[in-house]
Design a protein around this motif. Structure first.
Motif, PDB file in Angstrom:
ATOM      1  N   GLY A 129       0.805  -1.206   0.000  1.00 56.84           N
ATOM      2  CA  GLY A 129       0.000   0.000   0.000  1.00 56.84           C
ATOM      3  C   GLY A 129       0.842   1.263   0.000  1.00 56.84           C
ATOM      4  N   ILE A 130       0.353   2.275  -0.712  1.00 54.54           N
ATOM      5  CA  ILE A 130       0.960   3.612  -0.702  1.00 54.54           C
ATOM      6  C   ILE A 130      -0.088   4.564  -0.128  1.00 54.54           C
ATOM      7  CG2 ILE A 130       1.854   5.506  -2.115  1.00 54.54           C
ATOM      8  CD1 ILE A 130       2.831   3.462  -4.133  1.00 54.54           C
ATOM      9  N   ASP A 137      -4.450  10.769   7.988  1.00 57.61           N
ATOM     10  CA  ASP A 137      -4.820  10.025   9.195  1.00 57.61           C
ATOM     11  C   ASP A 137      -4.286   8.595   9.248  1.00 57.61           C
ATOM     12  OD1 ASP A 137      -6.364   9.075   7.128  1.00 57.61           O
ATOM     13  OD2 ASP A 137      -8.277   9.224   8.176  1.00 57.61           O
ATOM     14  N   ILE A 138      -3.310   8.269   8.396  1.00 52.02           N
ATOM     15  CA  ILE A 138      -2.758   6.910   8.361  1.00 52.02           C
ATOM     16  C   ILE A 138      -1.499   6.845   9.218  1.00 52.02           C
ATOM     17  CG2 ILE A 138      -1.867   5.065   6.886  1.00 52.02           C
ATOM     18  CD1 ILE A 138      -4.750   5.688   6.278  1.00 52.02           C
ATOM     19  N   ILE A 139      -1.455   5.905  10.144  1.00 53.71           N
ATOM     20  CA  ILE A 139      -0.233   5.736  10.943  1.00 53.71           C
ATOM     21  C   ILE A 139       0.838   5.046  10.098  1.00 53.71           C
ATOM     22  CG2 ILE A 139      -1.484   5.666  13.134  1.00 53.71           C
ATOM     23  CD1 ILE A 139      -1.115   2.653  13.166  1.00 53.71           C
ATOM     24  N   GLY A 140       2.108   5.236  10.486  1.00 51.86           N
ATOM     25  CA  GLY A 140       3.206   4.620   9.745  1.00 51.86           C
ATOM     26  C   GLY A 140       3.858   5.552   8.749  1.00 51.86           C
ATOM     27  N   THR A 141       3.400   6.802   8.704  1.00 53.67           N
ATOM     28  CA  THR A 141       4.025   7.800   7.839  1.00 53.67           C
ATOM     29  C   THR A 141       3.762   9.183   8.430  1.00 53.67           C
ATOM     30  OG1 THR A 141       4.236   8.584   5.536  1.00 53.67           O
ATOM     31  CG2 THR A 141       2.014   8.068   6.302  1.00 53.67           C
ATOM     32  N   LEU A 278       7.631   7.157  -2.430  1.00 52.84           N
ATOM     33  CA  LEU A 278       6.823   6.020  -2.006  1.00 52.84           C
ATOM     34  C   LEU A 278       6.509   5.078  -3.170  1.00 52.84           C
ATOM     35  CD1 LEU A 278       4.354   7.620   0.578  1.00 52.84           C
ATOM     36  CD2 LEU A 278       6.564   6.516   0.957  1.00 52.84           C
ATOM     37  N   GLY A 279       6.306   5.644  -4.362  1.00 52.46           N
ATOM     38  CA  GLY A 279       6.053   4.794  -5.522  1.00 52.46           C
ATOM     39  C   GLY A 279       7.239   3.901  -5.833  1.00 52.46           C
ATOM     40  N   ALA A 280       8.438   4.482  -5.819  1.00 46.50           N
ATOM     41  CA  ALA A 280       9.657   3.697  -6.076  1.00 46.50           C
ATOM     42  C   ALA A 280       9.897   2.693  -4.951  1.00 46.50           C
ATOM     43  CB  ALA A 280      10.853   4.628  -6.232  1.00 46.50           C
ATOM     44  N   ALA A 281       9.615   3.114  -3.712  1.00 46.39           N
ATOM     45  CA  ALA A 281       9.823   2.227  -2.558  1.00 46.39           C
ATOM     46  C   ALA A 281       8.892   1.022  -2.611  1.00 46.39           C
ATOM     47  CB  ALA A 281       9.600   3.002  -1.263  1.00 46.39           C
ATOM     48  N   ALA A 282       7.664   1.214  -3.086  1.00 50.00           N
ATOM     49  CA  ALA A 282       6.710   0.112  -3.168  1.00 50.00           C
ATOM     50  C   ALA A 282       7.225  -0.991  -4.088  1.00 50.00           C
ATOM     51  CB  ALA A 282       5.350   0.625  -3.658  1.00 50.00           C
ATOM     52  N   MET A 294       2.597  -1.453   4.098  1.00 46.65           N
ATOM     53  CA  MET A 294       2.467  -0.096   3.563  1.00 46.65           C
ATOM     54  C   MET A 294       3.825   0.567   3.644  1.00 46.65           C
ATOM     55  SD  MET A 294       0.508   3.154   5.267  1.00 46.65           S
ATOM     56  CE  MET A 294       1.987   3.684   6.142  1.00 46.65           C
ATOM     57  N   VAL A 295       4.173   1.348   2.633  1.00 47.84           N
ATOM     58  CA  VAL A 295       5.422   2.117   2.685  1.00 47.84           C
ATOM     59  C   VAL A 295       5.096   3.535   3.132  1.00 47.84           C
ATOM     60  CG1 VAL A 295       6.735   0.773   1.007  1.00 47.84           C
ATOM     61  CG2 VAL A 295       5.228   2.587   0.192  1.00 47.84           C
ATOM     62  N   GLY A 296       5.944   4.092   3.979  1.00 49.53           N
ATOM     63  CA  GLY A 296       5.756   5.455   4.466  1.00 49.53           C
ATOM     64  C   GLY A 296       7.091   6.119   4.695  1.00 49.53           C
ATOM     65  N   VAL A 297       7.054   7.387   5.119  1.00 49.86           N
ATOM     66  CA  VAL A 297       8.278   8.122   5.461  1.00 49.86           C
ATOM     67  C   VAL A 297       8.116   8.654   6.879  1.00 49.86           C
ATOM     68  CG1 VAL A 297       9.699  10.152   4.972  1.00 49.86           C
ATOM     69  CG2 VAL A 297       8.827   8.751   3.080  1.00 49.86           C
ATOM     70  N   VAL A 298       9.031   8.272   7.757  1.00 48.76           N
ATOM     71  CA  VAL A 298       9.040   8.732   9.141  1.00 48.76           C
ATOM     72  C   VAL A 298      10.417   9.318   9.434  1.00 48.76           C
ATOM     73  CG1 VAL A 298       8.848   8.066  11.564  1.00 48.76           C
ATOM     74  CG2 VAL A 298       7.338   7.014   9.859  1.00 48.76           C
ATOM     75  N   ASN A 299      10.448  10.578   9.884  1.00 49.74           N
ATOM     76  CA  ASN A 299      11.708  11.279  10.138  1.00 49.74           C
ATOM     77  C   ASN A 299      12.628  11.226   8.919  1.00 49.74           C
ATOM     78  OD1 ASN A 299      10.966  11.932  12.804  1.00 49.74           O
ATOM     79  ND2 ASN A 299      11.716   9.964  13.559  1.00 49.74           N
ATOM     80  N   ASN A 300      12.022  11.388   7.745  1.00 54.27           N
ATOM     81  CA  ASN A 300      12.703  11.439   6.453  1.00 54.27           C
ATOM     82  C   ASN A 300      13.327  10.112   6.034  1.00 54.27           C
ATOM     83  OD1 ASN A 300      13.153  13.057   4.168  1.00 54.27           O
ATOM     84  ND2 ASN A 300      15.302  13.364   4.727  1.00 54.27           N
ATOM     85  N   ALA A 301      12.977   9.028   6.708  1.00 55.06           N
ATOM     86  CA  ALA A 301      13.476   7.700   6.333  1.00 55.06           C
ATOM     87  C   ALA A 301      12.305   6.822   5.932  1.00 55.06           C
ATOM     88  CB  ALA A 301      14.222   7.066   7.499  1.00 55.06           C
ATOM     89  N   LEU A 302      12.500   5.998   4.914  1.00 58.86           N
ATOM     90  CA  LEU A 302      11.457   5.083   4.476  1.00 58.86           C
ATOM     91  C   LEU A 302      11.168   4.064   5.576  1.00 58.86           C
ATOM     92  CD1 LEU A 302      12.645   4.591   0.808  1.00 58.86           C
ATOM     93  CD2 LEU A 302      10.468   5.592   1.500  1.00 58.86           C
ATOM     94  N   LYS A 303       9.880   3.748   5.750  1.00 60.91           N
ATOM     95  CA  LYS A 303       9.474   2.803   6.776  1.00 60.91           C
ATOM     96  C   LYS A 303       8.409   1.871   6.223  1.00 60.91           C
ATOM     97  CE  LYS A 303       7.352   2.394  11.354  1.00 60.91           C
ATOM     98  NZ  LYS A 303       6.811   3.082  12.539  1.00 60.91           N
TER      99      LYS A 303
END
Length: 329
Positions: A129-130, A137-141, A278-282, A294-303
């Protein structure tokens, strides 16, 4: 969350739920990152409806030229009641098999992720998921695709309303999107210098709202702005106006509902970059063997966050910002 190595050769990508600026940038990144990894891509039009009804189109790098700056989604979005059923999801899985699709990338919010999670569990389909929703409102990003664009669209409109409120010494109640969360209302109220923000996360005391507005008017602030999230317990800006109008009958009070204007328009640079990452990370995490994440960005790092976690609860609003908004009134 599977991490078995998967030989992904063909990916399907769809957008579902409410549109948000930056979805096209995410589609572009999926297609171009796939091409770099020798992976074929099918775009699925109209979300889960198209997944069930065989609306598959082959995509290549030329398919996504000149779309990064466009709002909306070139793959379109639609509701599908049939996908809520096991038989509907079975049809979807059969279509994915028909086109030789090894994995599915879904771009959307928690409803989109819930559907993808069920499809994966029932039919052993690799999904990633992206997060793309203006509600953020989505956690993880830290941010979802479209949030920054919607925020800036709302702020631009509120700044213009402020000008006319000041010119005519009016009180404006401005309603912004946010049925379940007040991220847009809170940040636009701080950025616009609004006198008050009403959020779904906080109980609204009508007596206290009246008291604060009367206090402002005593200070000769003849114009004022109140930003109201549509999901505030008062029922939005129109209902709020009905509840307080008798106490402010001598003042010129107006209601302005920004509505779907917040969804449209060209995405900001920040959303384009986020969507591209996020598209490339997926594609990357699928190639690494991850699924139901799901791929997200937290503190500028992919998660990477498991989909079951991402859909388990809403992201909490930053209460430090609520305190700041109160200080700056």
């Amino acid at each position: 969350m599977s991490t078995d190595i998967v030989n992904v050769k063909t990916i399907g990508v769809l957008t579902s739920g409410g549109d948000s600026p930056g979805m096209n940038a995410a589609i572009r990144a999926v297609v171009r990152a796939s091409a770099q990894n020798d992976v074929s891509v099918y775009g699925i039009k109209h979300g889960y409806y198209g997944l069930i009804n065989d609306e598959f189109i082959k995509m290549d790098t030329h398919s996504v030229s000149n779309i990064i700056q466009r709002g909306g989604t070139i793959l379109k979005s639609a509701r599908s009641d049939e996908f809520y059923t096991e038989s509907g999801r079975k049809k979807a899985a059969e279509n994915l098999e028909k086109y030789g699709i090894d994995a599915l990338i879904v771009i959307g919010g928690d409803g989109t992720f819930t559907g993808a999670n069920k499809l994966s569990k029932e039919h052993n389909i690799n999904v990633v998921g992206i997060p793309a929703t203006i509600d953020n409102d989505i956690i993880g990003t830290d941010e979802t695709i479209g949030y920054d664009s919607a925020l800036n669209t709302a702020l631009d409109a509120i700044d213009k309303i402020r000008d006319t409120a000041d010119a005519h010494e009016r009180m404006f109640l401005v309603e912004v999107m946010g049925r379940d969360t007040g991220f847009i209302a809170l940040e636009t109220s701080i950025a616009s210098g609004a006198e008050l923000a009403l959020l779904p996360e906080e109980l609204t005391n009508i007596k206290e709202v009246k008291r604060q507005l009367h206090e402002m008017l005593k200070q000769q602030r003849r114009s004022s702005l109140v930003v109201v999230a549509e999901g505030d317990e008062t029922g939005g800006a129109v209902k709020l106006a009905e509840k307080i109008k008798d106490d402010f009958a001598q003042y010129d009070m107006r209601v302005c509902i920004l509505g779907h204007i917040q969804r449209g328009g060209s995405p900001t640079a920040r959303d384009r970059v986020l969507a591209s990452r996020l598209g490339a990370a997926a594609v990357k995490v699928l190639k690494e063997g991850h699924s139901e994440v799901m791929v997200g960005v937290v503190n500028n790092a992919l998660k990477i966050t498991p989909l079951r976690v991402a859909i388990s609860k809403k992201k909490e609003i930053d209460h430090r910002l609520i305190d700041l908004a109160k200080v700056l009134r």
